[in-house]
Design an enzyme around this catalytic site. Structure first.
Site, short mmCIF file in Angstrom:
data_model
loop_
_atom_site.label_atom_id
_atom_site.label_comp_id
_atom_site.label_asym_id
_atom_site.label_seq_id
_atom_site.Cartn_x
_atom_site.Cartn_y
_atom_site.Cartn_z
N VAL A 197 0.86 -1.32 0.09
CA VAL A 197 0.16 -0.08 0.07
C VAL A 197 0.89 1.24 0.14
O VAL A 197 1.79 1.37 0.85
CB VAL A 197 -0.55 0.11 1.34
CG1 VAL A 197 -1.72 1.33 1.20
CG2 VAL A 197 -1.69 -1.19 1.23
N LYS A 231 -12.50 8.74 -11.51
CA LYS A 231 -13.28 9.33 -12.90
C LYS A 231 -12.53 10.60 -13.42
O LYS A 231 -12.51 10.85 -14.56
CB LYS A 231 -14.81 9.67 -12.66
CG LYS A 231 -15.12 10.46 -11.46
CD LYS A 231 -15.27 10.01 -10.02
CE LYS A 231 -15.29 10.63 -8.81
NZ LYS A 231 -15.69 9.93 -7.77
N VAL A 275 -18.10 5.48 -11.88
CA VAL A 275 -19.43 5.84 -12.40
C VAL A 275 -20.55 5.38 -11.59
O VAL A 275 -20.52 3.77 -11.72
CB VAL A 275 -19.52 5.98 -13.92
CG1 VAL A 275 -21.06 6.88 -14.03
CG2 VAL A 275 -18.53 6.62 -14.78
N GLY A 319 -20.46 4.74 -8.28
CA GLY A 319 -20.30 4.07 -7.04
C GLY A 319 -20.09 2.25 -7.18
O GLY A 319 -19.41 1.75 -7.75
N ILE A 375 -22.74 0.75 -8.39
CA ILE A 375 -23.50 0.40 -9.46
C ILE A 375 -22.69 -0.14 -10.47
O ILE A 375 -21.79 0.14 -10.88
CB ILE A 375 -24.47 1.43 -9.93
CG1 ILE A 375 -25.34 2.09 -9.02
CG2 ILE A 375 -25.39 0.73 -11.15
CD1 ILE A 375 -26.21 3.35 -9.36
N GLY A 409 -18.75 10.94 4.29
CA GLY A 409 -17.40 10.50 3.37
C GLY A 409 -18.04 10.26 1.87
O GLY A 409 -17.49 9.62 1.08
N GLU A 423 -16.27 14.52 -2.56
CA GLU A 423 -14.91 14.60 -2.93
C GLU A 423 -13.77 15.43 -1.84
O GLU A 423 -14.61 16.14 -1.15
CB GLU A 423 -14.33 15.22 -4.29
CG GLU A 423 -15.32 14.58 -5.47
CD GLU A 423 -14.94 13.07 -5.47
OE1 GLU A 423 -13.69 12.81 -5.73
OE2 GLU A 423 -15.76 12.15 -5.68
N LYS A 437 -18.22 11.97 -14.97
CA LYS A 437 -18.85 10.63 -15.17
C LYS A 437 -19.72 10.67 -16.44
O LYS A 437 -19.81 9.76 -17.17
CB LYS A 437 -19.93 10.40 -13.96
CG LYS A 437 -19.11 10.23 -12.74
CD LYS A 437 -20.00 10.31 -11.48
CE LYS A 437 -19.25 10.11 -10.37
NZ LYS A 437 -19.86 10.38 -8.95
N GLY A 481 -19.67 6.25 -1.20
CA GLY A 481 -19.43 5.63 0.31
C GLY A 481 -18.35 4.37 0.07
O GLY A 481 -18.08 3.91 -1.21
N1 HSE Z 1 -18.13 12.47 -4.61
C1 HSE Z 1 -18.64 11.51 -5.51
C2 HSE Z 1 -20.22 11.45 -5.39
C3 HSE Z 1 -17.98 10.20 -4.79
O1 HSE Z 1 -20.72 12.35 -4.15
O2 HSE Z 1 -20.77 10.88 -5.74
C4 HSE Z 1 -18.57 9.05 -5.63
O3 HSE Z 1 -18.36 9.19 -7.25
#
Ligand code: HSE
Length: 375
Positions: A30, A88, A115, A117, A119, A170, A173, A188, A285
């Site tokens: 990491v 993205k 794009v 998250g 899905i 969370g 960005e 996206k 998330g």
């Molecule tokens: N900041 C982005 C959102 C994170 O709120 O959708 C996921 O791409």
């Protein structure tokens, strides 16, 4: 698969946790700036340690941002390592460099988590385009914006409070203006269009307007007219070419889009055989996003490359016409196009998408939202 993981934030930590018990993949190293100790992976600040390690075949990039993510990913590809990323901004911005490089080197490059998250959106576009021509991609693609708009409309929160909550959960960005100014949705949308249509859209021609200027009075005016506002990214391939833009858009209560709560995304494609297909789920998330990174790693083990062949640069025209709600900074052009008043905003007659976005560039404090077709 031995993974070199770049970044140990919301997504990186999730990837580490979700892969920990798997036998087919292992996070071996990491690279991050945090002081963490892991029982089964080396943690370092030195990217060269991954680059020079021939036992690492795949780099998972979960740092976000353009730099040094771009330099690291490019160097890893030059060294023959496959890439999985949730970034993205990186893929949309450096599409014309990274995709040809992946093709030339015969490397897998997957970015499903970039794009929607959690899905399986890009991976479904990949499947769909094998069997039909895709005509449109469109939807709610930013969890932070949806969280803010939903909290304002349903709970009566003010904009600042709702955004603070989205950050603490969370979703946002590192720089939340990327979310609320529509840039994240822009990335996206560009990426979805590129994959769906097998092209590389000229992104400078894709206008973007976010939700950062929305006020409680706008939300109240929409509610009075039975409408809800969502941030929509859309790209269409029509007879006159490609149209694409990102803009707040109104939906009548009772429609699918109007009902999307919290950080959820709803993304839809229209294909010449399938018609409309919509995909709904958590768009941001830790675990939803990390889940799709793991899915990409499994796809990579099965030999899948990018979602569509790299296509040539394509111009965007945006000549179709829509009616808009506009508040603020009235001038002669807006007065000429005003059809009626909603609270302190106005409703325009049909105006070309390109034209209203040019007008808004000159009036950056105005808020606009497209009306549904036929309104
Ligand atoms: N900041 C982005 C959102 C994170 O709120 O959708 C996921 O791409």
């Amino acid at each position: 698969m031995r993974i070199g993981l770049l970044g140990f934030g919301v997504v990186g930590r999730g990837v580490y946790e979700l892969t920990a018990a798997r036998e087919d993949m292992q996070v071996a190293k990491v690279v991050c700036l945090e002081d963490v100790t892991l029982p089964d992976a080396e943690v370092t600040r030195d990217f060269q340690s991954i680059l020079n390690d021939d036992s690492i075949d795949t780099v998972v990039e979960a740092m976000g941002g353009l730099h040094p993510a771009y330099e690291f990913v490019r160097a890893a590809m030059e060294a023959g390592k496959h890439i999985v990323t949730s970034n993205k901004a990186l893929v949309a911005t450096f599409y014309d460099e990274l995709m040809p490089l992946a093709q030339e080197k015969g490397l897998s490059f997957r970015c499903t988590a970039a794009v929607g998250g959690g899905i399986g959106w890009l991976s479904e576009l990949e499947r769909s385009r094998r069997a039909q021509k895709l005509e449109q991609v469109r939807g709610i693609m930013n969890g932070t914006c949806n969280y803010v708009l939903d909290s304002m409309a349903r709970l009566g929160l003010d904009y600042g409070e709702a955004l603070k909550q989205a950050q603490s959960l969370g979703y946002a960005e590192a720089n939340p203006s990327t979310d609320v100014e529509g840039i994240d949705t822009w990335h996206k949308t560009i990426l979805s269009a590129n994959v769906a249509f097998g092209i590389s859209v000229n992104r400078e021609q894709v206008p973007v307007c976010g939700i950062d200027k929305i006020l409680a009075e706008d939300v109240a005016a929409f509610a009075e007219h039975g409408m809800v506002c969502k941030l929509i990214g859309a790209a269409t391939r029509g007879e006159t070419g490609i149209s694409a833009c990102v803009q707040p858009t109104l939906f009548a209560k009772g429609t699918l889009e109007a009902a999307v709560p919290a950080n959820y995304n709803l993304i839809t494609f229209r294909g010449e055989s399938s018609g409309i297909m919509s995909f709904y789920g958590q768009g941001a998330g830790r675990y939803p996003t990390a889940y799709n990174v793991v899915q990409d790693c499994v796809d990579l083990l099965e030999g899948k490359g990018f979602y569509s062949p790299y296509g040539e640069k394509t111009e965007v025209s945006n000549q179709e016409e829509m009616c808009y709600y506009v508040r603020g900074e009235e001038d002669a052009w807006l007065a000429e196009h005003t059809r009626e008043h909603w609270g302190s905003g106005v409703i325009t007659d049909l105006v070309p998408v390109q034209q209203i976005h040019s007008w808004r560039k000159a009036h950056p404090n105005a808020f606009l939202a497209a009306l549904p077709e036929g309104e």
